[in-house]
Design a protein around this motif. Structure first.
Motif, PDB file in Angstrom:
ATOM      1  N   TYR A 160       7.738  42.117  37.534  1.00  0.00           N
ATOM      2  CA  TYR A 160       7.037  41.163  38.410  1.00  0.00           C
ATOM      3  C   TYR A 160       7.858  39.895  38.598  1.00  0.00           C
ATOM      4  O   TYR A 160       8.147  39.486  39.740  1.00  0.00           O
ATOM      5  N   PHE A 161       8.238  39.257  37.507  1.00  0.00           N
ATOM      6  CA  PHE A 161       8.935  37.972  37.623  1.00  0.00           C
ATOM      7  C   PHE A 161      10.367  38.150  38.119  1.00  0.00           C
ATOM      8  O   PHE A 161      10.861  37.335  38.907  1.00  0.00           O
ATOM      9  N   ASN A 187      19.501  46.680  36.738  1.00  0.00           N
ATOM     10  CA  ASN A 187      19.183  47.049  35.363  1.00  0.00           C
ATOM     11  C   ASN A 187      20.361  47.672  34.634  1.00  0.00           C
ATOM     12  O   ASN A 187      20.252  47.965  33.438  1.00  0.00           O
ATOM     13  N   THR A 188      21.467  47.908  35.333  1.00  0.00           N
ATOM     14  CA  THR A 188      22.511  48.761  34.767  1.00  0.00           C
ATOM     15  C   THR A 188      23.872  48.104  34.608  1.00  0.00           C
ATOM     16  O   THR A 188      24.625  48.446  33.702  1.00  0.00           O
ATOM     17  N   GLY A 189      24.234  47.169  35.498  1.00  0.00           N
ATOM     18  CA  GLY A 189      25.600  46.664  35.483  1.00  0.00           C
ATOM     19  C   GLY A 189      26.588  47.750  35.876  1.00  0.00           C
ATOM     20  O   GLY A 189      26.233  48.778  36.461  1.00  0.00           O
ATOM     21  N   CYS A 200      19.412  39.768  37.882  1.00  0.00           N
ATOM     22  CA  CYS A 200      20.182  40.423  36.815  1.00  0.00           C
ATOM     23  C   CYS A 200      19.288  40.559  35.591  1.00  0.00           C
ATOM     24  O   CYS A 200      19.072  39.597  34.849  1.00  0.00           O
ATOM     25  N   CYS A 201      18.765  41.777  35.383  1.00  0.00           N
ATOM     26  CA  CYS A 201      17.793  42.028  34.325  1.00  0.00           C
ATOM     27  C   CYS A 201      18.431  42.636  33.084  1.00  0.00           C
ATOM     28  O   CYS A 201      18.071  42.304  31.959  1.00  0.00           O
ATOM     29  N   PHE A 232      17.830  36.427  33.892  1.00  0.00           N
ATOM     30  CA  PHE A 232      16.544  35.930  33.395  1.00  0.00           C
ATOM     31  C   PHE A 232      16.081  36.777  32.220  1.00  0.00           C
ATOM     32  O   PHE A 232      16.534  37.914  32.032  1.00  0.00           O
ATOM     33  N   VAL A 233      15.188  36.227  31.434  1.00  0.00           N
ATOM     34  CA  VAL A 233      14.401  36.997  30.474  1.00  0.00           C
ATOM     35  C   VAL A 233      12.947  36.649  30.726  1.00  0.00           C
ATOM     36  O   VAL A 233      12.615  35.570  31.245  1.00  0.00           O
ATOM     37  N   VAL A 234      12.059  37.566  30.376  1.00  0.00           N
ATOM     38  CA  VAL A 234      10.664  37.437  30.789  1.00  0.00           C
ATOM     39  C   VAL A 234      10.004  36.187  30.209  1.00  0.00           C
ATOM     40  O   VAL A 234       9.090  35.607  30.832  1.00  0.00           O
ATOM     41  N   MET A 235      10.475  35.714  29.056  1.00  0.00           N
ATOM     42  CA  MET A 235       9.868  34.526  28.443  1.00  0.00           C
ATOM     43  C   MET A 235      10.057  33.267  29.289  1.00  0.00           C
ATOM     44  O   MET A 235       9.364  32.269  29.091  1.00  0.00           O
ATOM     45  N   ASP A 236      10.995  33.307  30.241  1.00  0.00           N
ATOM     46  CA  ASP A 236      11.207  32.149  31.113  1.00  0.00           C
ATOM     47  C   ASP A 236       9.957  31.788  31.922  1.00  0.00           C
ATOM     48  O   ASP A 236       9.835  30.658  32.418  1.00  0.00           O
ATOM     49  N   PHE A 237       9.049  32.757  32.078  1.00  0.00           N
ATOM     50  CA  PHE A 237       7.925  32.570  32.992  1.00  0.00           C
ATOM     51  C   PHE A 237       6.571  32.624  32.281  1.00  0.00           C
ATOM     52  O   PHE A 237       5.558  32.979  32.886  1.00  0.00           O
ATOM     53  N   ASP A 238       6.546  32.252  31.007  1.00  0.00           N
ATOM     54  CA  ASP A 238       5.301  32.321  30.232  1.00  0.00           C
ATOM     55  C   ASP A 238       4.174  31.515  30.862  1.00  0.00           C
ATOM     56  O   ASP A 238       2.996  31.871  30.744  1.00  0.00           O
ATOM     57  N   ASP A 239       4.504  30.439  31.547  1.00  0.00           N
ATOM     58  CA  ASP A 239       3.466  29.596  32.131  1.00  0.00           C
ATOM     59  C   ASP A 239       2.784  30.263  33.325  1.00  0.00           C
ATOM     60  O   ASP A 239       1.718  29.805  33.769  1.00  0.00           O
ATOM     61  N   LYS A 240       3.363  31.349  33.836  1.00  0.00           N
ATOM     62  CA  LYS A 240       2.776  32.045  34.990  1.00  0.00           C
ATOM     63  C   LYS A 240       2.242  33.429  34.615  1.00  0.00           C
ATOM     64  O   LYS A 240       1.899  34.236  35.483  1.00  0.00           O
ATOM     65  N   ARG A 241       2.142  33.677  33.306  1.00  0.00           N
ATOM     66  CA  ARG A 241       1.787  34.999  32.808  1.00  0.00           C
ATOM     67  C   ARG A 241       0.401  35.462  33.288  1.00  0.00           C
ATOM     68  O   ARG A 241       0.237  36.610  33.724  1.00  0.00           O
ATOM     69  N   GLU A 242      -0.594  34.587  33.204  1.00  0.00           N
ATOM     70  CA  GLU A 242      -1.961  34.993  33.537  1.00  0.00           C
ATOM     71  C   GLU A 242      -2.087  35.382  35.008  1.00  0.00           C
ATOM     72  O   GLU A 242      -2.767  36.358  35.349  1.00  0.00           O
ATOM     73  N   ALA A 243      -1.450  34.644  35.887  1.00  0.00           N
ATOM     74  CA  ALA A 243      -1.497  34.981  37.312  1.00  0.00           C
ATOM     75  C   ALA A 243      -0.817  36.312  37.578  1.00  0.00           C
ATOM     76  O   ALA A 243      -1.293  37.120  38.394  1.00  0.00           O
ATOM     77  N   ALA A 244       0.297  36.567  36.881  1.00  0.00           N
ATOM     78  CA  ALA A 244       1.000  37.834  37.047  1.00  0.00           C
ATOM     79  C   ALA A 244       0.130  38.999  36.586  1.00  0.00           C
ATOM     80  O   ALA A 244       0.036  40.035  37.267  1.00  0.00           O
TER      81      ALA A 244
END
Length: 331
Positions: free
Chosen positions: A132-133, A219-221, A240-241, A273-285
């Motif tokens: 999502y993020f 996801n692969t590089g 870049c995941c 990015f890593v998913v923790m970058d967006f913790d403040d938007k977690r509930e909406a996601a």
């Protein structure tokens, strides 16, 4: 009162991950002290990042020989010495590959009672939130644009492609094998799929994106990243995941060629990015993800294996592309 554990017996040294890098050990079951909780592991998540942690420090500490193999999972609280958790609560915890773990309670939160509970590890867990993020915040796709995602049949990629379709994009998935490609286009609704194992991969990719790529979710590089990079449109965005192709075995002989000039001339935006970058938007996601699953626009694929002993083989298989959707082990 015992605790079975999978230990990283020795670190891979330029070789591919193998079962003999791990060992099954039996320890005493731990006891929770003040401010701690005793957890019983239900499911352990398998992720390509498990292998990356063996190469050195990333967004977490590097793994060392002799320690319990690191990994997150879904755990049940057995004993709690913190007020906000009670016995029977489910939590997501970085408890490692073991049956029981004691952890500080302050960093844990009770998860909602959802069924099936495995969705808490897949679409409502790190995989779904990463998709999502990474797509919406980093890729920023617009309706009518072409989105390409690598490892498209995996836990993150399969969700990325479906979200892109929900947002009105044309979606091309890159995956290994014709069977996975048929699954992507048939069941998940991708517009096209390209087999990266084909000797004609680059030609088929260009045929699938004749006007170029607006958003690439990587996801692969490696060679897949390089092929997509040269197919990007001006002002394209790359999320870049991960770098799955780089994690296992000897390092590649070179990186993608021609990057600096290409990024400048095409005015590309690459964002890691890593998913923790967006913790403040977690509930909406989570609200969006739950709504899409409920109305059938987002299909959830889970690959569940059985038993603690199966974890080493499960990770090795994931790195080889065995899975479709989110792979996990029921302990």
């Amino acid at each position: 009162m015992t605790n079975r554990q999978i230990v990283l017996d020795r670190l891979p040294q330029g070789d591919k991950l193998a079962p003999d890098h791990f060992a099954l050990k039996v320890a005493d079951r731990p006891v929770a002290g003040d401010g701690e909780v005793l957890l019983k592991t239900r499911y352990i998540s398998l992720d390509a990042a498990n292998r990356a942690w063996m190469q050195g420090a990333t967004y977490r500490s590097a793994l060392n020989s002799g320690q319990v193999m690191a990994g997150g999972g879904l755990s049940e609280v057995l004993v709690s010495h913190v007020p906000h958790l009670k016995a029977g609560d489910l939590v997501f915890a970085d408890a490692g590959w073991q049956e029981y773990a004691v952890m500080p309670g302050k960093n844990l939160s009770a998860l909602p009672a959802l069924k099936p509970e495995t969705h808490l590890l897949s679409v409502y867990g790190i995989a779904g939130l990463t998709a999502y993020f990474g797509l919406l915040e980093c890729g920023q796709p617009k309706a009518g644009e072409t989105v390409v995602v690598s490892a498209a049949a995996g836990s993150v990629g399969s969700i990325v492609g479906q979200i892109a379709k929900i947002k009105g994009c044309r979606v091309v998935g890159i995956a290994g094998g014709e069977e996975k490609g048929r699954w992507l286009t048939g069941e998940l609704g991708f517009d096209a799929a390209v087999d990266y194992k084909s000797p004609e991969f680059k030609r088929r990719l260009r045929a699938a994106v004749p006007d170029g790529i607006d958003v690439y979710f990587d996801n692969t590089g490696g060679d897949v990243f390089e092929a997509c990079l040269f197919a990007m449109k001006n002002f394209g965005r790359i999320a870049c995941c991960g770098a799955l192709s780089q994690y296992d075995g000897a390092p590649p002989p070179h990186g993608p060629r021609g990057i600096p000039g290409l990024i400048v001339t095409k005015r590309l935006n690459l964002r890691g990015f890593v998913v923790m970058d967006f913790d403040d938007k977690r509930e909406a996601a989570l609200a969006d993800l739950q709504a899409w699953v409920a109305d059938g626009r987002l299909k959830v694929q889970e690959d569940i294996l059985e038993g603690l002993e199966s974890l080493p083989g499960a990770l090795i298989g994931l790195l080889a592309g065995e899975n479709r959707g989110k792979r996990m082990v029921r302990v």
